[in-house]
Each structure stands twice: as C-alpha cells, then as structure tokens.
Design a protein around this motif. Sequence first.
Motif: not given
Length: 61
Positions: A39, A58-61
């Motif tokens: 990643r 904040v996490t985004t994927h």
Amino acid sequence: MEAARRCGTGQPTLSKVLRGRMESVTIDRLTAWLMALGRTVEIRIRPFDAKAKTGHLVTTH
C-alpha cells in the motif's frame, strides 16, 4: 496469517488492529505494515478548523 508474516508480526496482533484496537501499534509500525502489504501511505495535515473541538483521524481506502 500470510499478511502477518509479510508484516513481521503475530496474527493475533494484526487481527486486533484490523478490528480497530489501535492502542497496541504505533503510527510508524502501522505505516511499515501497510507498505509491506504493497500500500501507499499518504499523510495529510489540514488547516485548523475553529468549529472543531479537537482534531480527528480520517482514513480512506
């Protein structure tokens, strides 16, 4: 188990993190794990929000 092996950690530790129990891992360790799993890790710092009482993650994927 394969992901834990690639990250160089135990499966129980990785499982806890995947369930949101982040107290057992540093941001450095988490970043290293994500990169070991192929990643790209990007950290952005946003301007101060006077309406917010605290900052947030904040996490985004």
